[in-house]
Write a protein that holds these residues in place. Structure first.
Motif, PDB file in Angstrom:
ATOM      1  N   LYS A 106      10.287 -24.673  47.377  1.00 43.21           N
ATOM      2  CA  LYS A 106      11.382 -25.369  46.703  1.00 43.21           C
ATOM      3  C   LYS A 106      10.858 -26.068  45.453  1.00 43.21           C
ATOM      4  CE  LYS A 106      13.734 -26.289  51.033  1.00 43.21           C
ATOM      5  NZ  LYS A 106      14.134 -27.301  51.991  1.00 43.21           N
ATOM      6  N   ASN A 107      11.639 -26.039  44.398  1.00 46.71           N
ATOM      7  CA  ASN A 107      11.371 -26.769  43.155  1.00 46.71           C
ATOM      8  C   ASN A 107      10.133 -26.307  42.394  1.00 46.71           C
ATOM      9  OD1 ASN A 107      13.625 -28.371  43.739  1.00 46.71           O
ATOM     10  ND2 ASN A 107      12.374 -29.784  44.922  1.00 46.71           N
ATOM     11  N   SER A 108       9.484 -25.217  42.783  1.00 46.30           N
ATOM     12  CA  SER A 108       8.339 -24.699  42.027  1.00 46.30           C
ATOM     13  C   SER A 108       7.971 -23.338  42.579  1.00 46.30           C
ATOM     14  CB  SER A 108       7.146 -25.655  42.113  1.00 46.30           C
ATOM     15  OG  SER A 108       6.647 -25.701  43.421  1.00 46.30           O
ATOM     16  N   ASN A 109       6.835 -22.800  42.136  1.00 46.00           N
ATOM     17  CA  ASN A 109       6.362 -21.545  42.693  1.00 46.00           C
ATOM     18  C   ASN A 109       4.984 -21.766  43.305  1.00 46.00           C
ATOM     19  OD1 ASN A 109       4.470 -21.493  40.645  1.00 46.00           O
ATOM     20  ND2 ASN A 109       5.495 -19.919  39.467  1.00 46.00           N
ATOM     21  N   VAL A 110       4.369 -20.727  43.816  1.00 48.04           N
ATOM     22  CA  VAL A 110       3.094 -20.863  44.510  1.00 48.04           C
ATOM     23  C   VAL A 110       1.892 -20.518  43.635  1.00 48.04           C
ATOM     24  CG1 VAL A 110       4.104 -20.505  46.792  1.00 48.04           C
ATOM     25  CG2 VAL A 110       3.234 -18.548  45.520  1.00 48.04           C
ATOM     26  N   SER A 111       2.077 -20.400  42.333  1.00 48.65           N
ATOM     27  CA  SER A 111       0.960 -20.097  41.440  1.00 48.65           C
ATOM     28  C   SER A 111      -0.152 -21.122  41.609  1.00 48.65           C
ATOM     29  CB  SER A 111       1.416 -20.105  39.984  1.00 48.65           C
ATOM     30  OG  SER A 111       2.168 -18.964  39.700  1.00 48.65           O
ATOM     31  N   GLY A 112      -1.351 -20.652  41.893  1.00 50.51           N
ATOM     32  CA  GLY A 112      -2.503 -21.526  42.022  1.00 50.51           C
ATOM     33  C   GLY A 112      -2.589 -22.264  43.347  1.00 50.51           C
ATOM     34  N   ASP A 113      -1.642 -22.061  44.249  1.00 48.59           N
ATOM     35  CA  ASP A 113      -1.700 -22.704  45.562  1.00 48.59           C
ATOM     36  C   ASP A 113      -2.792 -22.045  46.406  1.00 48.59           C
ATOM     37  OD1 ASP A 113       0.393 -24.272  44.749  1.00 48.59           O
ATOM     38  OD2 ASP A 113       1.869 -23.393  46.095  1.00 48.59           O
ATOM     39  N   SER A 114      -3.093 -22.627  47.536  1.00 52.17           N
ATOM     40  CA  SER A 114      -4.145 -22.117  48.411  1.00 52.17           C
ATOM     41  C   SER A 114      -3.549 -21.409  49.622  1.00 52.17           C
ATOM     42  CB  SER A 114      -5.025 -23.265  48.912  1.00 52.17           C
ATOM     43  OG  SER A 114      -5.668 -23.885  47.834  1.00 52.17           O
ATOM     44  N   LEU A 115      -4.177 -20.330  50.001  1.00 51.98           N
ATOM     45  CA  LEU A 115      -3.862 -19.642  51.246  1.00 51.98           C
ATOM     46  C   LEU A 115      -5.107 -19.722  52.108  1.00 51.98           C
ATOM     47  CD1 LEU A 115      -1.976 -17.806  52.967  1.00 51.98           C
ATOM     48  CD2 LEU A 115      -3.177 -15.868  51.934  1.00 51.98           C
ATOM     49  N   VAL A 116      -4.970 -20.273  53.303  1.00 54.75           N
ATOM     50  CA  VAL A 116      -6.091 -20.346  54.230  1.00 54.75           C
ATOM     51  C   VAL A 116      -5.822 -19.342  55.342  1.00 54.75           C
ATOM     52  CG1 VAL A 116      -7.392 -21.812  55.814  1.00 54.75           C
ATOM     53  CG2 VAL A 116      -6.476 -22.772  53.691  1.00 54.75           C
ATOM     54  N   ILE A 117      -6.821 -18.475  55.576  1.00 51.25           N
ATOM     55  CA  ILE A 117      -6.742 -17.468  56.629  1.00 51.25           C
ATOM     56  C   ILE A 117      -7.767 -17.847  57.689  1.00 51.25           C
ATOM     57  CG2 ILE A 117      -6.901 -15.012  57.191  1.00 51.25           C
ATOM     58  CD1 ILE A 117      -6.473 -14.476  54.152  1.00 51.25           C
ATOM     59  N   ILE A 118      -7.326 -17.925  58.926  1.00 51.51           N
ATOM     60  CA  ILE A 118      -8.201 -18.317  60.030  1.00 51.51           C
ATOM     61  C   ILE A 118      -8.227 -17.180  61.047  1.00 51.51           C
ATOM     62  CG2 ILE A 118      -8.581 -19.994  61.879  1.00 51.51           C
ATOM     63  CD1 ILE A 118      -6.791 -21.898  60.097  1.00 51.51           C
ATOM     64  N   ARG A 119      -9.441 -16.751  61.379  1.00 47.95           N
ATOM     65  CA  ARG A 119      -9.603 -15.683  62.377  1.00 47.95           C
ATOM     66  C   ARG A 119      -9.903 -16.322  63.731  1.00 47.95           C
ATOM     67  NH1 ARG A 119     -14.119 -11.254  61.684  1.00 47.95           N
ATOM     68  NH2 ARG A 119     -15.200 -13.081  60.961  1.00 47.95           N
ATOM     69  N   ARG A 120      -9.210 -15.849  64.764  1.00 48.60           N
ATOM     70  CA  ARG A 120      -9.493 -16.277  66.134  1.00 48.60           C
ATOM     71  C   ARG A 120      -9.977 -15.057  66.896  1.00 48.60           C
ATOM     72  NH1 ARG A 120      -4.946 -18.310  70.227  1.00 48.60           N
ATOM     73  NH2 ARG A 120      -4.249 -16.235  69.676  1.00 48.60           N
ATOM     74  N   ARG A 121     -11.236 -15.098  67.315  1.00 49.21           N
ATOM     75  CA  ARG A 121     -11.857 -13.975  68.027  1.00 49.21           C
ATOM     76  C   ARG A 121     -11.529 -14.032  69.504  1.00 49.21           C
ATOM     77  NH1 ARG A 121     -17.233 -13.690  68.397  1.00 49.21           N
ATOM     78  NH2 ARG A 121     -17.151 -11.436  68.490  1.00 49.21           N
ATOM     79  N   TYR A 122     -11.325 -12.854  70.108  1.00 53.87           N
ATOM     80  CA  TYR A 122     -11.095 -12.740  71.542  1.00 53.87           C
ATOM     81  C   TYR A 122     -12.352 -12.290  72.283  1.00 53.87           C
ATOM     82  CZ  TYR A 122      -6.151 -13.136  70.463  1.00 53.87           C
ATOM     83  OH  TYR A 122      -4.933 -13.585  70.026  1.00 53.87           O
ATOM     84  N   ASN A 123     -13.315 -11.702  71.572  1.00 51.07           N
ATOM     85  CA  ASN A 123     -14.529 -11.207  72.214  1.00 51.07           C
ATOM     86  C   ASN A 123     -15.335 -12.366  72.785  1.00 51.07           C
ATOM     87  OD1 ASN A 123     -13.570  -9.218  70.337  1.00 51.07           O
ATOM     88  ND2 ASN A 123     -15.436  -8.090  70.751  1.00 51.07           N
ATOM     89  N   GLN A 124     -16.068 -12.059  73.840  1.00 52.24           N
ATOM     90  CA  GLN A 124     -16.896 -13.079  74.479  1.00 52.24           C
ATOM     91  C   GLN A 124     -18.331 -13.068  73.966  1.00 52.24           C
ATOM     92  OE1 GLN A 124     -15.564 -15.384  76.600  1.00 52.24           O
ATOM     93  NE2 GLN A 124     -13.681 -14.420  75.939  1.00 52.24           N
ATOM     94  N   SER A 125     -18.709 -12.047  73.207  1.00 53.31           N
ATOM     95  CA  SER A 125     -20.079 -11.969  72.699  1.00 53.31           C
ATOM     96  C   SER A 125     -20.351 -13.133  71.749  1.00 53.31           C
ATOM     97  CB  SER A 125     -20.298 -10.655  71.944  1.00 53.31           C
ATOM     98  OG  SER A 125     -20.093  -9.564  72.799  1.00 53.31           O
ATOM     99  N   TYR A 126     -21.533 -13.692  71.873  1.00 54.70           N
ATOM    100  CA  TYR A 126     -21.927 -14.823  71.037  1.00 54.70           C
ATOM    101  C   TYR A 126     -22.185 -14.352  69.611  1.00 54.70           C
ATOM    102  CZ  TYR A 126     -24.749 -18.487  68.985  1.00 54.70           C
ATOM    103  OH  TYR A 126     -25.238 -19.443  68.135  1.00 54.70           O
ATOM    104  N   VAL A 127     -21.709 -15.132  68.656  1.00 58.97           N
ATOM    105  CA  VAL A 127     -21.948 -14.856  67.246  1.00 58.97           C
ATOM    106  C   VAL A 127     -22.501 -16.133  66.628  1.00 58.97           C
ATOM    107  CG1 VAL A 127     -20.881 -14.301  65.037  1.00 58.97           C
ATOM    108  CG2 VAL A 127     -20.076 -13.186  67.114  1.00 58.97           C
ATOM    109  N   ALA A 128     -23.699 -16.045  66.060  1.00 59.33           N
ATOM    110  CA  ALA A 128     -24.283 -17.200  65.389  1.00 59.33           C
ATOM    111  C   ALA A 128     -23.613 -17.368  64.025  1.00 59.33           C
ATOM    112  CB  ALA A 128     -25.781 -17.008  65.213  1.00 59.33           C
ATOM    113  N   ASP A 129     -23.173 -18.552  63.732  1.00 61.79           N
ATOM    114  CA  ASP A 129     -22.548 -18.886  62.446  1.00 61.79           C
ATOM    115  C   ASP A 129     -21.435 -17.920  62.063  1.00 61.79           C
ATOM    116  OD1 ASP A 129     -24.371 -21.020  62.106  1.00 61.79           O
ATOM    117  OD2 ASP A 129     -25.863 -19.615  61.329  1.00 61.79           O
ATOM    118  N   PRO A 130     -20.398 -17.821  62.877  1.00 64.60           N
ATOM    119  CA  PRO A 130     -19.313 -16.897  62.529  1.00 64.60           C
ATOM    120  C   PRO A 130     -18.536 -17.391  61.309  1.00 64.60           C
ATOM    121  CG  PRO A 130     -18.661 -18.280  64.352  1.00 64.60           C
ATOM    122  CD  PRO A 130     -20.105 -18.596  64.072  1.00 64.60           C
TER     123      PRO A 130
END
Length: 143
Positions: free
Chosen positions: A54-78
């Motif tokens: 509303k009242n503007s556009n999304v130019s220059g805004d941020s999109l944050v994408i978050i991954r949620r893993r289902y695997n049980q294998s350990y990952v160092a520093d995912p």
């Protein structure tokens, strides 16, 4: 009688505090489509997202994408959070855009095990107002 009034007032404030404010100036986001398989042959993860602001556009805004893993294998520093900045677009308060994550940024290579996850998206405008979160279904990242 006084305790009833107190209880009713507390319930009223809880209801008001928990309700969504539809008149907020923050962006909204929707998930139009996504691919549920990612391969090491150029078929990267892509999601088509819709937005309104509303009242503007999304130019220059941020999109944050978050991954949620289902695997049980350990990952160092995912790497499970992918912050991005949206490009400058025409002044339009609603529209759609495509978010892409490359296979090389998503794969872990744990003993040849395919990775199963979902992705969540949040749009944050330049005034730090954020949208609700939209989530994909399960996505398989093939090794």
């Amino acid at each position: 009688m006084n305790s009833r009034l107190s209880v009713l007032l507390i319930m009223f404030f809880i209801a008001v505090g928990c309700s969504k404010n539809n008149s907020s100036l923050g962006p909204t986001i929707g998930l139009k489509s996504y691919n549920n398989a990612v391969y090491n042959d150029g078929r990267d993860f892509q999601a088509v997202l819709t937005f309104t602001q509303k009242n503007s556009n999304v130019s220059g805004d941020s999109l944050v994408i978050i991954r949620r893993r289902y695997n049980q294998s350990y990952v160092a520093d995912p790497r499970d959070t992918f912050p991005t900045r949206l490009p400058l677009i025409p002044n339009d308060p609603k529209g759609e855009f495509t978010a892409t994550l490359f296979w090389a940024d998503l794969e872990y290579g744990i003993n040849g095990e395919n990775d199963t996850c979902d992705f969540r998206f949040v749009l944050i405008d330049q005034n730090f107002n954020h949208s609700d979160t939209v989530t994909t279904g399960k996505v398989i990242i093939y090794q």
